[in-house]
Structure formats: C-alpha cells, structure tokens
Enzyme design. Structure first.
Site, PDB file in Angstrom:
ATOM      1  N   GLU A 234      31.497  13.786  -9.592  1.00 11.65           N
ATOM      2  CA  GLU A 234      30.332  13.020 -10.038  1.00 11.65           C
ATOM      3  C   GLU A 234      30.702  12.263 -11.295  1.00 11.65           C
ATOM      4  OE1 GLU A 234      27.802  11.097  -9.451  1.00 11.65           O
ATOM      5  OE2 GLU A 234      26.929  12.783  -8.349  1.00 11.65           O
TER       6      GLU A 234
ATOM      7  N   CYS B  26      26.244  12.192  -4.092  1.00 13.49           N
ATOM      8  CA  CYS B  26      27.539  12.807  -3.816  1.00 13.49           C
ATOM      9  C   CYS B  26      28.383  11.769  -3.099  1.00 13.49           C
ATOM     10  CB  CYS B  26      27.362  14.054  -2.952  1.00 13.49           C
ATOM     11  SG  CYS B  26      28.921  14.893  -2.554  1.00 13.49           S
TER      12      CYS B  26
END
Length: 311
Positions: free
Chosen positions: A130, A2
C-alpha cells in the site's frame, strides 16, 4: 484499496500453508490444487503480483464435487473480474474490477449477482503493498508491505527464517499468510474459460488509517475463513457480517522499486529506511521554512533600524 500483493511460495507449499483441520478427525488436510490455465497463464510465484496476474485462490469445493473429495480447493485465477456480460477479448472490458467496495456489493450490477450465486473466495498472499496517501508533506508516496504477524524469529522479507514444515497431525508450521475475502466469476467465450476475482475492500480502522483510507477485508480467524467459504450453509448477508476491520497486522516501508509491476525481484518486499528518509525530508523542509522565516524577520528588523531610517 489493494493494488499489489506478494506470494513467493511454490504450489505445494501454498497447499500446505492453507491446510485446515478435518471435521471428521484431528488431522490436517491440504486443499486440492485444481490446475486450469487462464488464457494460457498459470500461477508464477512473485514478490510483486499485479492485476491480470494469476494467483492461487481458495474456494468451496461445492462446484467441484465430481473431481475432488475435500471441502476446499485452490484454484489459480486472474486478478480482476471479467464482467459476465462482456464479449470479445477478455482484456478489453475497460472496467476497474481489481477491488470491490464492501459497502456497494449488494447494490452492484456486477458484484451482487456473483455474491448471490455463491462466488465467494479467499485470496491467499504473504502480504500486500500500500502507498501512503496521508502524508501531505511527501511528494513521493511511500510504499509499505503489510502482512500477518509472524512467529518468533520469522521475518517476512527473509525466507531463510521461515522454517516451513507441514505435518498432518500438527498442520502448517511456517510463514503466516494473509487471507483476503473476495468474489470470483467464471467467464468464457468460444476459445477459453477464465476464472477471475476481485479483492473486497472496506474502510480502514485505526490499524491502517494512518496509511490509507481503504484496506482489504482480511479474514484472521478460522471461524471467519470457514464461514466465508461455506456457500452452502452461510447465506450472503450472514457471510458479509463476518467481514470486520482487522487489528492484528505488521508492516514496514519498502523501496519504490515495487512501483514498477514488471519488477518481480526479491528486493520488492525488503524493509528499507524509506519511512525514516521521509521523516527527515519533512523535517528538512520544515527547517528550511523556519530558516527563511528567520531571515525575513531579520531583514525586517534591519530595515526598521532607527539609525538606518535617519540616513
């Protein structure tokens, strides 16, 4: 992993969105906001939050009983834990602490003591970004925005559709946030005190393994949130057992403009046709390969023509 998140709500709205039902009655309580600047930096709403930015983090009020009278508090913290042993400029520890792997927490020199001492927290966000690493045909990694499923009519990239509202009897009736499990630490030197955190990541399941092999540890039930924050009654091993791969998520492709952490505009989380373009590009590449193959085949056949071989 992340590496970017998004949270555009103002402080008061974040408090409303993080409201929870009181144990003593049926009313909803807003966690108290405990302001404290981190090296002169405070939370600034943004569609593109990067490591070293300051964001709101939910923690147990156990360590703040002298200043609050509720179970949970929201504390602005810097993304990226500063190691307890670090000396000097907080920016110079040279360790990657934005994420911590769930599998390694208990054996980590950095994270294990923090977990044992009750440094559990929850990072709140509207979503996280992402970049797809599983598409072998694409030279440019396509970014995606991942977020909680929304109520009918609400679109994560269109704030006008959120209809945010809070009532102590019914709670929050607006955008659904994501709650990511994390660890935090309080670091200080002679000049400043800094609260900083790391996002816990785990192996992706079938929900997101098409995109990336790692994913944040997301808490998607009141039971999980309560257990992770209850550092007085839920021991570390038991708390880690509540971290399970999430199955209910939504996502869409976004522009590569989000790649630049300085770009904080509203365009960052807007849905694009990036996915379709990527597929078309892949198809075009394959078609070119087949066309070239057909030409080679045609040339080979021409060279073997009996008439040409006689001349």
């Amino acid at each position: 992993m992340c590496g970017r998140t998004g949270l555009s709500l103002q402080k008061d709205k974040v408090q409303c969105a993080c409201s929870y039902k009181s144990k003593n009655d049926n009313h909803y309580i807003k966690p108290e906001w405990l302001p404290e600047f981190n090296a002169g930096k405070d939370y600034v709403p943004s569609y593109n939050i990067a490591p070293t930015d300051v964001t709101p983090v939910l923690v147990s009020s156990s360590r703040f009983r002298n200043v609050v009278d509720c179970d949970r508090v929201l504390k602005p913290m810097m993304w990226g834990i500063i190691p307890p042993w670090h000396k000097g400029d907080y920016k110079s520890h040279n360790l990657s602490t934005n994420n911590c792997r769930l599998e390694n927490i208990k054996s980590s020199k950095l994270y294990s003591p923090i977990l044992s001492s009750g440094g559990r927290c929850i990072i709140v966000a509207e979503g996280f970004y992402e970049w797809q690493t599983t598409n072998k045909f694409s030279k440019v990694k396509q970014p995606y925005y991942i977020y909680a499923p929304q109520k009918d009519g609400a679109k994560i990239d269109e704030p006008d559709t959120w209809h945010n509202n809070f009532d102590e009897n019914t709670g929050w009736e607006g955008i659904n946030l994501l709650y990511m499990a994390g660890l935090y630490h309080i670091w200080q030197n002679e000049e400043t005190i800094i609260y900083s955190y790391s996002v816990i990541t785990m192996e992706s399941n079938e929900t997101l393994d098409w995109l990336h092999h790692r994913t944040p540890a997301i808490l998607d039930s009141d039971e999980q949130i309560e257990a992770w924050l209850d550092i007085d009654n839920v021991k570390p091993d038991m708390a880690l057992g509540y971290l399970k791969p999430i199955r209910r998520l939504s996502w869409h492709p976004v522009s590569t403009a989000v790649n630049n952490s300085r770009n904080k505009s509203t365009d960052c989380n807007k849905k694009t046709l990036g996915e379709d373009k990527s597929k078309k590009k892949t198809q075009k590449t394959l078609q070119s390969w087949f066309v070239k193959a057909e030409k080679r085949k045609s040339t080979d056949c021409s060279d073997s023509d009996p008439k040409k071989s006689k001349t």
